[in-house]
Write an enzyme that holds these catalytic residues in place. Structure first.
Site, PDB file in Angstrom:
ATOM      1  N   ARG A 105       0.863  -1.185   0.000  1.00  0.00           N
ATOM      2  CA  ARG A 105       0.000   0.000   0.000  1.00  0.00           C
ATOM      3  C   ARG A 105       0.894   1.228   0.000  1.00  0.00           C
ATOM      4  O   ARG A 105       1.770   1.374   0.867  1.00  0.00           O
ATOM      5  CB  ARG A 105      -0.916   0.061   1.224  1.00  0.00           C
ATOM      6  CG  ARG A 105      -1.517   1.453   1.397  1.00  0.00           C
ATOM      7  CD  ARG A 105      -2.553   1.582   2.452  1.00  0.00           C
ATOM      8  NE  ARG A 105      -3.797   0.973   2.021  1.00  0.00           N
ATOM      9  CZ  ARG A 105      -4.987   1.275   2.558  1.00  0.00           C
ATOM     10  NH1 ARG A 105      -5.084   2.167   3.520  1.00  0.00           N
ATOM     11  NH2 ARG A 105      -6.072   0.679   2.133  1.00  0.00           N
ATOM     12  N   HIS A 132      -7.527   0.833  -6.214  1.00  0.00           N
ATOM     13  CA  HIS A 132      -7.773   0.124  -4.955  1.00  0.00           C
ATOM     14  C   HIS A 132      -8.561  -1.149  -5.294  1.00  0.00           C
ATOM     15  O   HIS A 132      -9.753  -1.277  -4.953  1.00  0.00           O
ATOM     16  CB  HIS A 132      -8.534   1.033  -3.994  1.00  0.00           C
ATOM     17  CG  HIS A 132      -8.485   0.592  -2.558  1.00  0.00           C
ATOM     18  ND1 HIS A 132      -7.756  -0.499  -2.131  1.00  0.00           N
ATOM     19  CD2 HIS A 132      -9.103   1.091  -1.446  1.00  0.00           C
ATOM     20  CE1 HIS A 132      -7.917  -0.647  -0.825  1.00  0.00           C
ATOM     21  NE2 HIS A 132      -8.725   0.296  -0.387  1.00  0.00           N
ATOM     22  N   GLN A 135     -10.567  -3.353  -2.741  1.00  0.00           N
ATOM     23  CA  GLN A 135     -11.778  -2.658  -2.282  1.00  0.00           C
ATOM     24  C   GLN A 135     -12.943  -2.928  -3.247  1.00  0.00           C
ATOM     25  O   GLN A 135     -14.063  -3.244  -2.825  1.00  0.00           O
ATOM     26  CB  GLN A 135     -11.502  -1.152  -2.189  1.00  0.00           C
ATOM     27  CG  GLN A 135     -12.699  -0.328  -1.742  1.00  0.00           C
ATOM     28  CD  GLN A 135     -13.086  -0.604  -0.294  1.00  0.00           C
ATOM     29  OE1 GLN A 135     -12.249  -0.521   0.591  1.00  0.00           O
ATOM     30  NE2 GLN A 135     -14.345  -0.923  -0.047  1.00  0.00           N
ATOM     31  N   ASP A 228     -16.723   8.546  -1.316  1.00  0.00           N
ATOM     32  CA  ASP A 228     -15.442   8.387  -0.607  1.00  0.00           C
ATOM     33  C   ASP A 228     -15.078   9.761  -0.052  1.00  0.00           C
ATOM     34  O   ASP A 228     -15.691  10.773  -0.418  1.00  0.00           O
ATOM     35  CB  ASP A 228     -14.381   7.856  -1.606  1.00  0.00           C
ATOM     36  CG  ASP A 228     -13.053   7.496  -0.940  1.00  0.00           C
ATOM     37  OD1 ASP A 228     -12.967   7.513   0.305  1.00  0.00           O
ATOM     38  OD2 ASP A 228     -12.089   7.219  -1.683  1.00  0.00           O
ATOM     39  N   CYS A 269     -16.164   3.132   1.133  1.00  0.00           N
ATOM     40  CA  CYS A 269     -15.012   2.259   1.430  1.00  0.00           C
ATOM     41  C   CYS A 269     -14.530   2.417   2.870  1.00  0.00           C
ATOM     42  O   CYS A 269     -13.915   1.501   3.416  1.00  0.00           O
ATOM     43  CB  CYS A 269     -13.886   2.576   0.457  1.00  0.00           C
ATOM     44  SG  CYS A 269     -13.397   4.311   0.474  1.00  0.00           S
ATOM     45  N   ARG A 314     -14.133  -7.106   3.026  1.00  0.00           N
ATOM     46  CA  ARG A 314     -12.706  -6.922   2.686  1.00  0.00           C
ATOM     47  C   ARG A 314     -11.921  -8.171   3.069  1.00  0.00           C
ATOM     48  O   ARG A 314     -11.018  -8.603   2.364  1.00  0.00           O
ATOM     49  CB  ARG A 314     -12.099  -5.710   3.435  1.00  0.00           C
ATOM     50  CG  ARG A 314     -12.723  -4.357   3.127  1.00  0.00           C
ATOM     51  CD  ARG A 314     -12.540  -3.931   1.692  1.00  0.00           C
ATOM     52  NE  ARG A 314     -11.160  -3.990   1.238  1.00  0.00           N
ATOM     53  CZ  ARG A 314     -10.165  -3.166   1.615  1.00  0.00           C
ATOM     54  NH1 ARG A 314     -10.411  -2.170   2.439  1.00  0.00           N
ATOM     55  NH2 ARG A 314      -8.932  -3.312   1.149  1.00  0.00           N
TER      56      ARG A 314
END
Ligand code: CP
Ligand code: NVA
Length: 340
Positions: A105, A132, A135, A228, A269, A314
């Site tokens: 990440r 991402h 996600q 987001d 998310c 997730r």
């Protein structure tokens, strides 16, 4: 049967619709098995490293628990030499000698691509500035669980439509033939190059991809409203400008009333600025007088909101990614399922 053993997971652009559906089915089986206390020990003897340049709650937790659940071992590295005293190239070669898989990440997509090119082991993208992808898998899993299937689903992403989460959601929607509308100010429209690729994919799958700054037009018939945060990690200094650009694109009751459907759900998310219970939220309240940003507290905590199901997914989707690319016999899970 699909075989993803040895593959990287860098962007969903690299995955076919069948491969994405395979990962979603894989995650669903793993989720059911976990609820029934069944582990397959698929990662026994495997060591994975989690390389983090940026902060995380869900992604780190999901990678760790996914690995432990299947009998593997994890190292969390957030203070490595990477980029400071050691190049990405050398880091990739070192980690590839020690570990069986690498999660990254951080900022640049080039970094995760280079780790994949030079490490010789599967590399998984846990978020970059551009994408991402883990996600997006969890998002689609949540939508499918809720609606039962993905037929004719329209997803609306509203806000900073050029960010990593929006990009990956747009890509997965195009790949799976879902309808996707990005709503935001023109200044924050998706990157042209990514959009062109997505439009090409959409032509093949029959997906309808739309980008607009017109809220009333874009929101009609939305089955899913997704947003987001207005400033992604590393962009915090742009908060003033983003508030100016995005204040009219907040997810609230008024927006929900415009879909024309009473079945529309809300996804995010996370983390989210829906209240002032964070240092950043407090700073924004004191400086700009806002107590909620991209979504109101009312919507966030309403029965329309599936954000915590999404967060749980997730774990299952990340476990599917790790196991399918790293386990010696990844497809044993389907055989077990048949026997059960
Ligand atoms: N959604 C997500 O990636 O959360 P974290 O930043 O907490 O990992
Ligand atoms: N767009 C956000 C996503 C966080 C999970 C960020 O990059 O900070």
């Amino acid at each position: 049967m699909i075989d993803l053993k040895g593959r990287n997971f860098l962007t969903l652009l690299d995955y076919s619709p069948d491969e994405i559906n395979y990962l979603l089915n894989y995650a669903q089986l793993l989720k059911e098995d976990k609820k029934n206390g069944i582990s397959h020990n698929l990662l026994s003897g495997k060591n994975i490293v989690l390389l983090f340049e940026k902060t995380s709650t869900r992604t780190r937790s999901a990678f760790e628990v996914a690995c432990y659940d299947e009998g593997g071992h994890v190292t969390f590295l957030s203070n490595s030499q990477l980029g400071k005293k050691e190049s990405v190239d050398d880091t990739a070669k070192v980690l590839g000698r020690i570990y069986d898989g690498i999660e990254f990440r951080g900022n640049k997509q080039e970094t995760v691509n280079l780790l994949a090119d030079l490490s010789g082991v599967p590399v998984w993208n846990g978020l970059t500035d551009e994408f991402h992808p883990t996600q997006a898998l969890a998002d689609i899993m949540t939508i499918k669980e809720h609606f039962g299937d993905l037929d004719n689903i329209k997803i609306v992403f509203i806000g900073d439509t050029r960010n990593n989460v929006a990009n990956s959601l747009m890509i997965i929607s195009a790949k799976l033939g879902l309808n996707f509308t990005a709503i935001g100010p023109k200044e924050l429209f998706p990157d042209k190059e990514i959009l062109n690729k997505v439009e090409q994919i959409a032509k093949e799958t029959g997906s309808n991809i739309e980008v607009t700054d017109n809220i009333d037009k874009g929101i009609k018939n939305a089955d899913v409203i997704y947003t987001d945060i207005w400033v992604s990690m590393g962009e915090e200094e742009q908060i003033k400008e983003r508030i100016e650009l995005l204040k009219d694109y907040q997810v609230n009751n008024n927006l929900f009333n415009k879909t024309g459907k009473d079945t529309t759900i809300f996804l995010h998310c996370l983390p989210s600025f829906h209240d002032t219970k964070t240092t950043f939220g407090k700073m924004v309240e004191e400086t700009y007088g806002l107590t909620e940003m991209e979504v109101t507290d009312e919507i966030f905590n309403s029965d329309k909101s599936l954000v915590f199901d999404q967060a749980e997914n997730r774990l299952h989707t990340i476990k599917a990614v790790i196991c399918s690319t790293l386990a010696e016999e990844p497809n044993i899970i389907f055989e077990n399922e048949r026997i059960n």
